[in-house]
Design a protein around this motif. Structure first.
Motif, short mmCIF file in Angstrom:
data_model
loop_
_atom_site.label_atom_id
_atom_site.label_comp_id
_atom_site.label_asym_id
_atom_site.label_seq_id
_atom_site.Cartn_x
_atom_site.Cartn_y
_atom_site.Cartn_z
N SER A 22 -1.59 -3.10 -9.23
CA SER A 22 -2.02 -2.00 -8.37
C SER A 22 -2.66 -2.55 -7.10
O SER A 22 -3.48 -3.47 -7.16
CB SER A 22 -3.01 -1.10 -9.11
OG SER A 22 -2.39 -0.52 -10.23
N PHE A 23 -2.28 -1.95 -5.99
CA PHE A 23 -2.81 -2.39 -4.71
C PHE A 23 -4.16 -1.74 -4.43
O PHE A 23 -4.35 -0.55 -4.67
CB PHE A 23 -1.83 -2.05 -3.59
CG PHE A 23 -2.24 -2.58 -2.25
CD1 PHE A 23 -1.98 -3.89 -1.89
CD2 PHE A 23 -2.90 -1.77 -1.34
CE1 PHE A 23 -2.36 -4.39 -0.65
CE2 PHE A 23 -3.29 -2.25 -0.10
CZ PHE A 23 -3.02 -3.56 0.24
N ASN A 24 -5.11 -2.52 -3.93
CA ASN A 24 -6.40 -1.99 -3.52
C ASN A 24 -6.96 -2.87 -2.40
O ASN A 24 -6.35 -3.86 -2.01
CB ASN A 24 -7.38 -1.91 -4.71
CG ASN A 24 -7.53 -3.23 -5.42
OD1 ASN A 24 -7.62 -4.29 -4.80
ND2 ASN A 24 -7.56 -3.19 -6.76
N GLU A 25 -8.13 -2.51 -1.90
CA GLU A 25 -8.71 -3.24 -0.77
C GLU A 25 -9.02 -4.69 -1.13
O GLU A 25 -8.84 -5.60 -0.33
CB GLU A 25 -9.98 -2.54 -0.28
CG GLU A 25 -9.73 -1.44 0.73
CD GLU A 25 -9.02 -1.96 1.98
OE1 GLU A 25 -9.46 -2.97 2.55
OE2 GLU A 25 -8.01 -1.35 2.37
N GLU A 43 -16.41 -11.34 -4.33
CA GLU A 43 -15.00 -11.07 -4.04
C GLU A 43 -14.58 -11.81 -2.77
O GLU A 43 -15.40 -12.04 -1.88
CB GLU A 43 -14.77 -9.57 -3.84
CG GLU A 43 -15.17 -8.71 -5.01
CD GLU A 43 -15.22 -7.23 -4.63
OE1 GLU A 43 -15.06 -6.40 -5.54
OE2 GLU A 43 -15.43 -6.92 -3.42
N THR A 92 1.41 -10.01 -6.69
CA THR A 92 0.85 -8.76 -6.12
C THR A 92 1.85 -7.62 -6.18
O THR A 92 1.46 -6.45 -6.09
CB THR A 92 0.40 -8.97 -4.66
OG1 THR A 92 1.55 -9.25 -3.84
CG2 THR A 92 -0.60 -10.10 -4.54
N SER A 146 -5.93 -6.63 -1.01
CA SER A 146 -5.54 -6.82 0.39
C SER A 146 -6.25 -8.03 0.99
O SER A 146 -5.64 -8.84 1.70
CB SER A 146 -5.87 -5.56 1.20
OG SER A 146 -5.64 -5.77 2.57
N ALA A 156 0.83 -1.21 0.00
CA ALA A 156 0.00 0.00 0.00
C ALA A 156 0.86 1.26 0.00
O ALA A 156 0.47 2.29 -0.56
CB ALA A 156 -0.93 -0.01 1.21
N ASP A 210 3.72 1.39 -1.43
CA ASP A 210 4.54 1.27 -2.63
C ASP A 210 6.00 0.96 -2.30
O ASP A 210 6.92 1.35 -3.03
CB ASP A 210 4.44 2.53 -3.50
CG ASP A 210 4.80 2.25 -4.96
OD1 ASP A 210 4.60 1.10 -5.41
OD2 ASP A 210 5.32 3.16 -5.63
#
Length: 439
Positions: A106-109, A190, A102, A112, A53, A55
């Protein structure tokens, strides 16, 4: 059928996982076994997600490699045959390849939550391989295929029941099933989870879904204790609790049980046993519809509480005033733990302060708002019927030197709650232990 749940410490070392295998096969009862991730894994996965998150991808890679090394060593000690070790290495390789992927996206919820699910997926697969190596017939039931939450993020028990029972029915001759705790899918399909400690919740939901004979939650402590053993020297396990008493204790700080995990079993009257993996012979605690009679059963403490007082000389007695206050907390999905009122003020407590500034801003339209952080709720749980005398005076005798910010009594026959500054917590728990339990 029975449901057994084992937490991270119960399967955190190879020898502990072997002990669990012995425990679940000591009789011929059909079982669904719910496993958490290996101890420390979820914390490591959270840390990997935090690095992604921010980076800091090289840092995340170092954490992934460190965790991979731990699992490589684990499977070498867990499994005795080259064949099963090779299968375990394939399992681990698959999940750590996902973690490496991962690093490139791009990191997102949603990602996660995918990362956090890896712990339970790995522990259940490794445990299944161990059972197979012992020539025990076992079936792995992927929780992501039947455990689902609805749009309100609450478990969809009807869906869970339908899909889990259908899976079990496919293997009518199998007496042992393994599944993951904590993880689920949401209404969007999800990968999601039931929050930290959610493996208890999974076990209770599975028990309710299949109408189990009982749910056994195995941890590293011999039942629910009468006080917090991390703070108080002399405590003892409680033999019996009602569902209501256990729910109060779990909500107000007893760490052995997830706060939400009572109601699914309670809905169908399924007894829940809290047992100790390290001492399987210990009786632990039985939670059911009945309970032994006792004035005070236990004391628990819940930290991280914020108290909010709204003072208004002109509006408090106005029709609809409290409703308007509560609507603000509902708007920001912030539950209230305690509430007290007077002629000119209303005080509430919350344990979730993400939207505190917005809540205070909206409450200010009703009057002067005061906020006290760093508070603790001390909860005394038992069977407090109105006719009994002396219980409250005994509690306040014990706490005569402890400043009390709020008191809640009468909302439940099982709970007396007191709010004090967190600096007073240790003293309060110790003196209550002396006065209420003579310890």
């Amino acid at each position: 059928m029975q449901v057994y749940k084992f937490g991270g410490t119960s399967v955190g070392r190879p020898e502990r996982m072997h002990a669990v295998a012995d425990l679940i096969t000591r009789d011929s009862e059909r079982k669904v076994v719910v496993l958490s991730a290996l101890s420390g894994t979820t914390n490591s996965l959270v840390s990997i997600g935090e690095s992604l998150a921010a980076d800091r991808r090289e840092e995340a890679m170092e954490k992934i490699n460190s965790l991979r090394l731990h699992y490589n060593q684990f499977i070498q000690q867990l499994l005795g045959t080259a064949e099963k070790r090779a299968e375990a290495e394939e399992v681990i390789h698959e999940h750590f390849e996902f973690l490496k992927i991962t690093l490139k996206i791009s990191f997102n919820e949603a990602l996660s939550r995918d990362i956090l699910a890896q712990g339970e997926l790995m522990s259940t697969k490794l445990f299944t391989l161990l059972l197979q190596e012992r020539n025990i017939e076992v079936q792995l039931l992927p929780a992501l295929e039947f455990m689902r939450t609805n749009e309100d993020h609450e478990p969809d028990l009807e869906y869970i029941s339908k899909h889990l029972q259908a899976k079990i029915d496919q293997f009518a001759n199998c007496g042992l099933f393994i599944t993951q705790g904590y993880i689920c899918k949401n209404h969007k399909g999800e990968i999601d989870n039931l929050q930290r400690g959610g493996s208890d919740y999974t076990a209770s939901l599975v028990g309710a879904a299949i109408r189990a004979d009982e749910v056994q939650i195995w941890t590293d402590i011999d039942g629910m204790h009468n006080n917090d053993p991390r703070v108080v020297d002399k405590t003892y396990p409680i033999a019996e609790l009602s569902f209501d008493e256990a729910a109060e204790l779990a909500y107000f700080g007893a760490k052995i049980l997830h706060p939400a995990s009572i109601w699914p079993a309670q809905k169908y009257g399924i007894p829940v046993k809290l047992l100790n993996t390290m001492q399987p012979e210990a009786k632990g605690t039985v939670i059911s519809t009945s309970t032994i009679s006792a004035d005070v059963k236990a004391v628990a403490a819940k930290d991280g509480i914020t108290a909010i007082k709204v003072k208004s000389t002109r509006m408090l007695l106005a029709y609809g005033f409290l409703r308007r206050i509560f609507e603000i907390f509902e708007k920001y999905k912030t539950p209230i733990d305690m509430i007290t009122t007077s002629e000119v003020a209303v005080s509430v407590t919350i344990d979730h302060d993400e939207f505190l500034d917005k809540i205070v801003a909206e409450l200010s339209q009703f009057g002067q708002v005061e906020v006290d952080k760093g508070q603790t709720i001390i909860c005394i749980v038992g069977n407090f019927v109105a006719e009994q005398k002396g219980i409250v005076s005994n509690i306040f005798d014990a706490l005569k030197d402890t400043p009390i910010r709020m008191i809640s009594y009468g909302g439940s026959r099982h709970n007396i709650s007191l709010l004090t500054d967190s600096t007073n917590k240790e003293h309060a728990l110790k003196v209550l232990n002396q006065h209420l339990f003579n310890l």
